[in-house]
Design a protein around this motif. Structure first.
Motif, PDB file in Angstrom:
ATOM      1  N   VAL A 252       0.838  -1.388  -0.095  1.00  0.00           N
ATOM      2  CA  VAL A 252      -0.058  -0.166  -0.066  1.00  0.00           C
ATOM      3  C   VAL A 252       0.900   1.285  -0.008  1.00  0.00           C
ATOM      4  CG1 VAL A 252      -1.613   1.463   1.337  1.00  0.00           C
ATOM      5  CG2 VAL A 252      -1.999  -0.901   0.890  1.00  0.00           C
ATOM      6  N   ALA A 253       2.158   1.195   0.923  1.00  0.00           N
ATOM      7  CA  ALA A 253       2.791   2.355   0.735  1.00  0.00           C
ATOM      8  C   ALA A 253       3.355   2.587  -0.335  1.00  0.00           C
ATOM      9  CB  ALA A 253       3.867   2.357   2.070  1.00  0.00           C
ATOM     10  N   LEU A 254       4.077   1.542  -1.042  1.00  0.00           N
ATOM     11  CA  LEU A 254       4.610   1.828  -2.317  1.00  0.00           C
ATOM     12  C   LEU A 254       3.579   2.180  -3.461  1.00  0.00           C
ATOM     13  CD1 LEU A 254       6.836  -1.099  -3.998  1.00  0.00           C
ATOM     14  CD2 LEU A 254       4.707  -0.114  -5.351  1.00  0.00           C
ATOM     15  N   ALA A 255       2.570   1.651  -3.460  1.00  0.00           N
ATOM     16  CA  ALA A 255       1.248   2.071  -4.430  1.00  0.00           C
ATOM     17  C   ALA A 255       1.194   3.779  -4.292  1.00  0.00           C
ATOM     18  CB  ALA A 255       0.111   1.470  -4.249  1.00  0.00           C
ATOM     19  N   GLU A 256       1.025   4.144  -3.072  1.00  0.00           N
ATOM     20  CA  GLU A 256       0.518   5.699  -2.543  1.00  0.00           C
ATOM     21  C   GLU A 256       1.922   6.400  -2.873  1.00  0.00           C
ATOM     22  OE1 GLU A 256      -2.402   5.268   0.760  1.00  0.00           O
ATOM     23  OE2 GLU A 256      -0.438   5.008   1.469  1.00  0.00           O
ATOM     24  N   ARG A 257       2.985   6.006  -2.789  1.00  0.00           N
ATOM     25  CA  ARG A 257       4.313   6.735  -3.072  1.00  0.00           C
ATOM     26  C   ARG A 257       4.619   6.972  -4.561  1.00  0.00           C
ATOM     27  NH1 ARG A 257       9.001   4.896  -4.361  1.00  0.00           N
ATOM     28  NH2 ARG A 257       8.788   2.721  -3.617  1.00  0.00           N
ATOM     29  N   VAL A 258       4.304   5.841  -5.312  1.00  0.00           N
ATOM     30  CA  VAL A 258       4.582   5.895  -6.743  1.00  0.00           C
ATOM     31  C   VAL A 258       3.455   6.590  -7.512  1.00  0.00           C
ATOM     32  CG1 VAL A 258       4.344   4.638  -8.877  1.00  0.00           C
ATOM     33  CG2 VAL A 258       5.569   3.679  -6.805  1.00  0.00           C
ATOM     34  N   GLU A 259       2.298   6.582  -6.969  1.00  0.00           N
ATOM     35  CA  GLU A 259       1.036   7.529  -7.357  1.00  0.00           C
ATOM     36  C   GLU A 259       1.330   8.789  -7.088  1.00  0.00           C
ATOM     37  OE1 GLU A 259      -3.595   7.721  -6.748  1.00  0.00           O
ATOM     38  OE2 GLU A 259      -2.530   7.666  -5.014  1.00  0.00           O
ATOM     39  N   ALA A 260       2.011   9.291  -6.118  1.00  0.00           N
ATOM     40  CA  ALA A 260       2.188  10.750  -5.824  1.00  0.00           C
ATOM     41  C   ALA A 260       3.484  11.215  -6.830  1.00  0.00           C
ATOM     42  CB  ALA A 260       2.773  10.768  -4.283  1.00  0.00           C
ATOM     43  N   GLN A 261       4.329  10.197  -7.310  1.00  0.00           N
ATOM     44  CA  GLN A 261       5.356  10.775  -7.893  1.00  0.00           C
ATOM     45  C   GLN A 261       5.356  10.592  -9.417  1.00  0.00           C
ATOM     46  OE1 GLN A 261       8.433   8.494  -6.102  1.00  0.00           O
ATOM     47  NE2 GLN A 261       8.548   9.422  -4.484  1.00  0.00           N
ATOM     48  N   THR A 262       4.048  10.231  -9.827  1.00  0.00           N
ATOM     49  CA  THR A 262       4.208   9.564 -11.352  1.00  0.00           C
ATOM     50  C   THR A 262       2.814  10.158 -12.004  1.00  0.00           C
ATOM     51  OG1 THR A 262       5.103   7.502 -10.495  1.00  0.00           O
ATOM     52  CG2 THR A 262       4.166   7.458 -12.594  1.00  0.00           C
ATOM     53  N   GLU A 263       3.133  10.459 -13.405  1.00  0.00           N
ATOM     54  CA  GLU A 263       1.891  10.989 -14.043  1.00  0.00           C
ATOM     55  C   GLU A 263       1.003   9.865 -14.415  1.00  0.00           C
ATOM     56  OE1 GLU A 263       1.236  13.955 -15.187  1.00  0.00           O
ATOM     57  OE2 GLU A 263       3.113  14.551 -14.050  1.00  0.00           O
ATOM     58  N   PRO A 264      -0.098   9.842 -14.444  1.00  0.00           N
ATOM     59  CA  PRO A 264      -1.262   9.145 -14.319  1.00  0.00           C
ATOM     60  C   PRO A 264      -1.242   7.957 -15.660  1.00  0.00           C
ATOM     61  CG  PRO A 264      -2.511  11.019 -14.136  1.00  0.00           C
ATOM     62  CD  PRO A 264      -0.861  11.516 -14.520  1.00  0.00           C
ATOM     63  N   GLU A 265      -0.710   8.443 -16.739  1.00  0.00           N
ATOM     64  CA  GLU A 265      -0.588   7.564 -18.192  1.00  0.00           C
ATOM     65  C   GLU A 265       0.713   6.767 -17.713  1.00  0.00           C
ATOM     66  OE1 GLU A 265       1.457  11.599 -19.058  1.00  0.00           O
ATOM     67  OE2 GLU A 265      -0.473  10.918 -18.021  1.00  0.00           O
ATOM     68  N   GLN A 266       1.738   6.961 -16.761  1.00  0.00           N
ATOM     69  CA  GLN A 266       2.805   6.128 -16.600  1.00  0.00           C
ATOM     70  C   GLN A 266       2.703   5.428 -15.113  1.00  0.00           C
ATOM     71  OE1 GLN A 266       5.718   9.400 -16.332  1.00  0.00           O
ATOM     72  NE2 GLN A 266       6.083   9.013 -18.680  1.00  0.00           N
ATOM     73  N   LEU A 267       1.593   5.220 -14.513  1.00  0.00           N
ATOM     74  CA  LEU A 267       1.495   4.826 -13.257  1.00  0.00           C
ATOM     75  C   LEU A 267       1.595   3.281 -13.372  1.00  0.00           C
ATOM     76  CD1 LEU A 267       0.896   4.962 -10.208  1.00  0.00           C
ATOM     77  CD2 LEU A 267      -1.870   4.978 -10.861  1.00  0.00           C
ATOM     78  N   GLU A 268       1.208   2.617 -14.280  1.00  0.00           N
ATOM     79  CA  GLU A 268       0.989   1.280 -14.258  1.00  0.00           C
ATOM     80  C   GLU A 268       2.616   0.608 -14.273  1.00  0.00           C
ATOM     81  OE1 GLU A 268      -0.326  -2.906 -16.542  1.00  0.00           O
ATOM     82  OE2 GLU A 268      -1.527  -1.193 -16.656  1.00  0.00           O
ATOM     83  N   SER A 269       3.351   1.125 -15.266  1.00  0.00           N
ATOM     84  CA  SER A 269       4.563   0.687 -15.647  1.00  0.00           C
ATOM     85  C   SER A 269       5.498   1.181 -14.369  1.00  0.00           C
ATOM     86  CB  SER A 269       5.308   1.499 -17.080  1.00  0.00           C
ATOM     87  OG  SER A 269       5.268   2.843 -16.705  1.00  0.00           O
ATOM     88  N   ALA A 270       5.229   2.323 -13.816  1.00  0.00           N
ATOM     89  CA  ALA A 270       6.169   3.044 -12.643  1.00  0.00           C
ATOM     90  C   ALA A 270       5.918   1.770 -11.439  1.00  0.00           C
ATOM     91  CB  ALA A 270       5.995   4.190 -12.329  1.00  0.00           C
ATOM     92  N   LEU A 271       4.662   1.393 -11.254  1.00  0.00           N
ATOM     93  CA  LEU A 271       4.237   0.545 -10.192  1.00  0.00           C
ATOM     94  C   LEU A 271       5.053  -0.926 -10.359  1.00  0.00           C
ATOM     95  CD1 LEU A 271       0.522   0.922  -9.488  1.00  0.00           C
ATOM     96  CD2 LEU A 271       2.260   1.286  -7.763  1.00  0.00           C
ATOM     97  N   ILE A 272       5.102  -1.246 -11.605  1.00  0.00           N
ATOM     98  CA  ILE A 272       5.615  -2.597 -11.723  1.00  0.00           C
ATOM     99  C   ILE A 272       6.991  -2.542 -11.660  1.00  0.00           C
ATOM    100  CG2 ILE A 272       6.183  -4.203 -13.870  1.00  0.00           C
ATOM    101  CD1 ILE A 272       3.620  -3.845 -14.899  1.00  0.00           C
ATOM    102  N   SER A 273       7.756  -1.527 -11.888  1.00  0.00           N
ATOM    103  CA  SER A 273       9.167  -1.518 -11.749  1.00  0.00           C
ATOM    104  C   SER A 273       9.499  -1.257 -10.282  1.00  0.00           C
ATOM    105  CB  SER A 273       9.745   0.061 -12.586  1.00  0.00           C
ATOM    106  OG  SER A 273      10.948   0.197 -12.283  1.00  0.00           O
TER     107      SER A 273
END
Length: 320
Positions: A252-273
């Protein structure tokens, strides 16, 4: 230890590899109580011949098969239900109340999988999903008990992975058939520090707080062992459960951190990385020496699905 498609565990429980995609990805279980039998989880429709051959090899008459029990209706757990019920005309399907309609009419399940994977992959992996006649379906509420011969099974509503999920406590083994509630624990990732366990947060109903409550509920029964669909028997589950609870919060913390730092269209790839980096680091800390390519072969699909589920949860949380 060499891989075995069929493995007798103890307490009249047999683990069956479902043959889905690769070895040691998904299991189902044949359990015996006196002269009656049940199957917990079924794999896909392609698993049905494996189960039927086991019955034939062991001289188990199909009339002795009393129950078919998917923990929930995701197709790696319940895709073979309809085909197995056709082959076992005296069996009853036991199912969570929220899942029954999808077994009686699986058209929405099938359409959802086809939309994601396409007809070719659907046919290769799942083959088909066969409906179950409504009169052969019995729903079980939280706390329901059934007898399999002389064996008592307790059904526990365990949301968090999915709202249509139950786990089954088996008093004879002091064990729990956990479906996906108690996470993933693949044999190749076992080290001298023991099994490596991680949550499964696949779409579309992952919800962290109910999942943690469900894990706490399972641990409160003080079981000696868990029977995981992904994958197999794990013993001494209390410390595994504590690690699992911590990792739900980590995800959950990882997802929230990545979401806060990432543009929506890049969220899935950033989450996977980010998820890959997190899990590989945890595996190295656990003493895993497998090369990164091997780890991706084992966990790549789960990383992608977990991230998709986290992304759905993030979006639902924002609109709640």
């Amino acid at each position: 230890m060499p891989f075995q498609t069929i493995e007798d565990l103890h307490h009249q429980i047999t683990r069956i590899d479902t043959g889905m995609m690769r070895d040691e990805l998904a299991a189902c279980y044949l359990i015996r109580g006196a002269d009656q039998y049940a199957v917990i989880d079924t794999g896909t429709n392609r698993t049905v011949p494996i189960i039927l051959k086991l019955l034939e090899d062991r001289g188990i008459d199909r009339s002795q098969m009393r129950y078919v029990i998917p923990t929930h209706v995701h197709l790696d757990h319940a895709g073979g239900v309809g085909g197995l019920m056709q082959a076992l005309p005296e069996a009853t399907l036991l199912i969570h109340p929220r899942g029954a309609r999808h077994m009686i009419d699986p058209s929405r399940l099938k359409a959802g999988v086809l939309a994601v994977y396409g007809e070719k992959t659907f046919a290769e992996v799942y083959e088909d999903i066969i409906p179950v006649p409504e009169e052969r379906v019995r729903t079980l509420d939280d706390g329901a008990e059934i007898l399999l011969g002389d064996r008592r099974l307790l059904f526990l509503d365990t949301p968090g992975h999915a709202r249509h999920h139950f786990c089954i406590y088996d008093a004879a083994s002091n064990g729990i058939f956990t479906g996906d509630t108690f996470g993933l624990c693949y044999p190749p990732l076992v080290t001298e520090n023991g099994p490596f366990i991680l949550p499964t947060t696949t779409p579309v109903q992952f919800d962290p707080e109910p999942l943690k409550q469900s894990i706490h509920r399972l641990l409160a029964l003080e079981p000696e062992r868990m029977y995981l669909t992904h994958y197999g028997l794990v013993e001494n589950p209390q410390p595994l459960g504590e690690r699992l609870l911590t990792m739900v919060d980590d995800f959950v913390a990882l997802a929230e951190r990545v979401e806060a730092q990432t543009e929506p269209e890049q969220l899935e790839s950033a989450l996977i990385s980010a998820m890959k980096d997190f899990l590989f680091r945890k595996l190295r800390e656990h003493g895993c020496l497998l090369e990164d390519d091997r780890l991706m072969a084992l966990l790549g699909m789960d990383i992608r699905l977990n991230c998709q589920g986290l992304q759905v949860w993030l979006a639902q949380r924002q609109t709640a």
